[in-house]
Design a protein around this motif. Structure first.
Motif, PDB file in Angstrom:
ATOM      1  N   LEU A 305     -58.570 -72.617 -24.443  1.00  0.00           N
ATOM      2  CA  LEU A 305     -58.182 -73.762 -25.268  1.00  0.00           C
ATOM      3  C   LEU A 305     -59.056 -73.892 -26.505  1.00  0.00           C
ATOM      4  O   LEU A 305     -60.152 -73.323 -26.579  1.00  0.00           O
ATOM      5  N   ALA A 306     -58.555 -74.643 -27.468  1.00  0.00           N
ATOM      6  CA  ALA A 306     -59.298 -74.956 -28.686  1.00  0.00           C
ATOM      7  C   ALA A 306     -59.288 -76.464 -28.886  1.00  0.00           C
ATOM      8  O   ALA A 306     -58.272 -77.121 -28.618  1.00  0.00           O
ATOM      9  N   VAL A 333     -56.048 -68.282 -31.410  1.00  0.00           N
ATOM     10  CA  VAL A 333     -55.941 -68.544 -32.846  1.00  0.00           C
ATOM     11  C   VAL A 333     -54.477 -68.467 -33.274  1.00  0.00           C
ATOM     12  O   VAL A 333     -53.990 -69.301 -34.057  1.00  0.00           O
ATOM     13  N   GLY A 334     -53.742 -67.481 -32.726  1.00  0.00           N
ATOM     14  CA  GLY A 334     -52.331 -67.338 -33.061  1.00  0.00           C
ATOM     15  C   GLY A 334     -51.503 -68.517 -32.591  1.00  0.00           C
ATOM     16  O   GLY A 334     -50.580 -68.961 -33.294  1.00  0.00           O
ATOM     17  N   ALA A 335     -51.818 -69.042 -31.402  1.00  0.00           N
ATOM     18  CA  ALA A 335     -51.104 -70.213 -30.886  1.00  0.00           C
ATOM     19  C   ALA A 335     -51.335 -71.420 -31.792  1.00  0.00           C
ATOM     20  O   ALA A 335     -50.410 -72.186 -32.090  1.00  0.00           O
ATOM     21  N   HIS A 336     -52.582 -71.588 -32.240  1.00  0.00           N
ATOM     22  CA  HIS A 336     -52.898 -72.684 -33.159  1.00  0.00           C
ATOM     23  C   HIS A 336     -52.138 -72.512 -34.476  1.00  0.00           C
ATOM     24  O   HIS A 336     -51.567 -73.470 -35.004  1.00  0.00           O
ATOM     25  N   GLN A 337     -52.120 -71.307 -34.995  1.00  0.00           N
ATOM     26  CA  GLN A 337     -51.446 -71.036 -36.263  1.00  0.00           C
ATOM     27  C   GLN A 337     -49.941 -71.319 -36.182  1.00  0.00           C
ATOM     28  O   GLN A 337     -49.359 -71.903 -37.097  1.00  0.00           O
ATOM     29  N   SER A 338     -49.312 -70.917 -35.078  1.00  0.00           N
ATOM     30  CA  SER A 338     -47.870 -71.135 -34.937  1.00  0.00           C
ATOM     31  C   SER A 338     -47.531 -72.614 -34.824  1.00  0.00           C
ATOM     32  O   SER A 338     -46.452 -73.045 -35.232  1.00  0.00           O
ATOM     33  N   LEU A 339     -48.456 -73.416 -34.277  1.00  0.00           N
ATOM     34  CA  LEU A 339     -48.210 -74.848 -34.124  1.00  0.00           C
ATOM     35  C   LEU A 339     -48.409 -75.626 -35.416  1.00  0.00           C
ATOM     36  O   LEU A 339     -47.644 -76.544 -35.722  1.00  0.00           O
ATOM     37  N   GLY A 362     -59.581 -62.091 -37.437  1.00  0.00           N
ATOM     38  CA  GLY A 362     -59.596 -63.499 -37.816  1.00  0.00           C
ATOM     39  C   GLY A 362     -59.655 -63.676 -39.321  1.00  0.00           C
ATOM     40  O   GLY A 362     -58.922 -64.501 -39.901  1.00  0.00           O
ATOM     41  N   LYS A 363     -60.506 -62.908 -39.971  1.00  0.00           N
ATOM     42  CA  LYS A 363     -60.626 -63.011 -41.428  1.00  0.00           C
ATOM     43  C   LYS A 363     -59.368 -62.508 -42.121  1.00  0.00           C
ATOM     44  O   LYS A 363     -58.991 -62.997 -43.194  1.00  0.00           O
TER      45      LYS A 363
END
Length: 446
Positions: A305-306, A333-339, A362-363
């Motif tokens: 989780l984040a 990170v990808g899950a956060h970006q898609s949301l 990530g960068k």
């Protein structure tokens, strides 16, 4: 099940002046600001055969609010039913009509209709709303993992063998009630229970002689259940009312066969059986074996989780198997970006996530600073940080430990109590939604 929304009358909007009553009132106002989640929930209640509760039944909104009450208070369904009958604050929050007093079975049956996919969508909808309102601060994220335990006893091969023998024998003993066909069989349950107890409490030399006897007993029950299924199919054909019993027998047969196999390999042959091939529960067979470093073994599922600066959970993934943290950094990170349509400027994660590859990926997505609590041989320049900045980020990262502790301690996510794999995931999402909503109330209250 009635319509999705209960129109609440001010006459019944009675919240106690106690601080928890005030909290429920504020939480109710937060939910009223998000009517868009109700159509998401309705889908789970459109299946034919949904039972009504009481004289008028629970609405979809009331069911969801009762679920939140259960997760926030940590009470049983029995106690929740009592509070809903007794407390004006609970009834006002749950939006119950005057004559609606749901019992524990009705509460359990309706709440358990909420599917994990639906609750995940509700989590995402609430997160997007908080992000659009500027409440969720996603410029800097902290990432960590933990384990949510399954509701099972500590596993042992002897206990699993006994469970399989007991369940299959019980199903066959009930065949007359379930199928109308009486089976002639030998009941091995008492013998199995005795052997399992002697193995559990016995010395190593005793176990070496007792385990072959118990596995032999399990094989006899498997053969007996094969014959039982054949007899039921032969005498009863395959009408619908027989299929449920047959499906249960076949299901537990397959599980017991796996237990017999792993027992022979591990105990009798001394072979090391990979965790991915082991079964640790006949009743929660989805359960993974999780080993995090030198710590003791846990049984359940790992979650990654984040959380943001306000402690809100921005993204969560319920994992299968026991993936390493380092390979789950980019998926989080990808899950956060898609949301939320973008990546944070800075991420800070536990040392287990550290790798040069994760920094580079990530960068490449646009993260300016990718930091880890422990450097693991990675230079500060590679992370895009200075020593002073890393120290501040380490202090910030420590906050995720408190977020996880609260999620588990106050919202029940230490152990998922709902049955089955879907039940496990629904329970986790229910805990996360309750946690985030409570955070939103605190933020609104200042």
């Amino acid at each position: 099940m009635r319509e999705s929304r209960t129109v609440q009358r001010s006459l019944f909007d009675l919240y106690s002046p106690h601080k928890f009553g005030a909290f429920l009132g504020e939480l109710s106002r937060v939910l009223d600001d998000h009517p868009e989640i109700l159509p998401l929930l309705e889908e789970d209640f459109r299946a034919e055969g949904t039972q009504a509760t009481g004289r008028k039944g629970l609405s979809v909104e009331s069911t969801f609010r009762c679920m939140l009450l259960k997760q926030i208070t940590g009470v049983s369904y029995e106690m929740l039913a009592f509070h809903l009958a007794d407390s004006s604050s609970y009834r006002a929050f749950a939006r119950l009509e005057r004559d609606c007093r749901p019992g524990k079975s009705a509460l359990s049956g309706n709440i358990r209709r909420l599917r994990p996919k639906t609750l995940q969508s509700v989590f995402q909808q609430l997160g997007n709303s908080a992000f659009e309102q500027g409440v969720m601060k996603t410029d800097c994220l902290r990432i960590d993992s933990t384990v949510v335990s399954s509701n099972i006893a500590s596993p042992s091969d002897s206990k699993l063998l006994d469970d399989g023998i007991r369940v299959l024998s019980r199903l066959m003993a009930k065949s007359r009630d379930c199928t109308g066909i009486k089976l002639r069989l030998t009941d091995y349950r008492k013998r199995s229970k005795s052997l399992a107890a002697r193995i559990f409490y016995g010395k190593k030399a005793d176990k070496e002689t007792l385990y072959p006897e118990l596995t032999s007993l399990a094989n006899r029950v498997l053969k007996q259940s094969d014959k039982a299924v054949e007899q039921v199919r032969r005498q009863g054909g395959e009408p619908t009312h027989l299929q449920s019993w047959i499906d249960q027998v076949v299901h537990y047969q397959a599980l017991l066969e796996r237990v017999v196999d792993q027992t022979k390999r591990r105990v009798l042959k001394g072979e090391k059986v990979p965790a991915s091939q082991k079964i640790v529960s006949l009743f929660e067979p989805h359960t993974d074996i999780i080993i995090k470093g030198p710590r003791e073994i846990e049984y359940g599922h790992k979650i990654n989780l984040a959380t943001d600066r306000n402690g809100l959970i921005t993204a969560l993934m319920i994992e299968k198997g026991n993936p390493t943290d380092v390979e789950r950094f980019m998926p989080v990170v990808g899950a956060h970006q898609s949301l939320y349509g973008g990546v944070p400027e800075t991420t800070i994660a536990d040392g287990g996530y550290a790798s040069v590859d994760n920094i580079e990926k990530g960068k490449a997505l646009g993260i300016k600073r990718v930091g880890f609590h422990k450097k693991r041989g990675i230079s500060l320049s590679a992370m895009g940080l200075k020593e002073k900045t890393l120290k501040k980020l380490r202090d910030f990262r420590a906050g995720v430990e408190g977020n996880i502790s609260e999620l588990k301690r106050a919202f029940g996510a230490s152990k998922a109590l709902w049955k089955g794999e879907d039940g496990f995931m629904s329970f986790v999402w229910a805990s996360v939604i309750s946690y985030n909503l409570t955070r939103l109330v605190r933020l609104n209250s200042g």
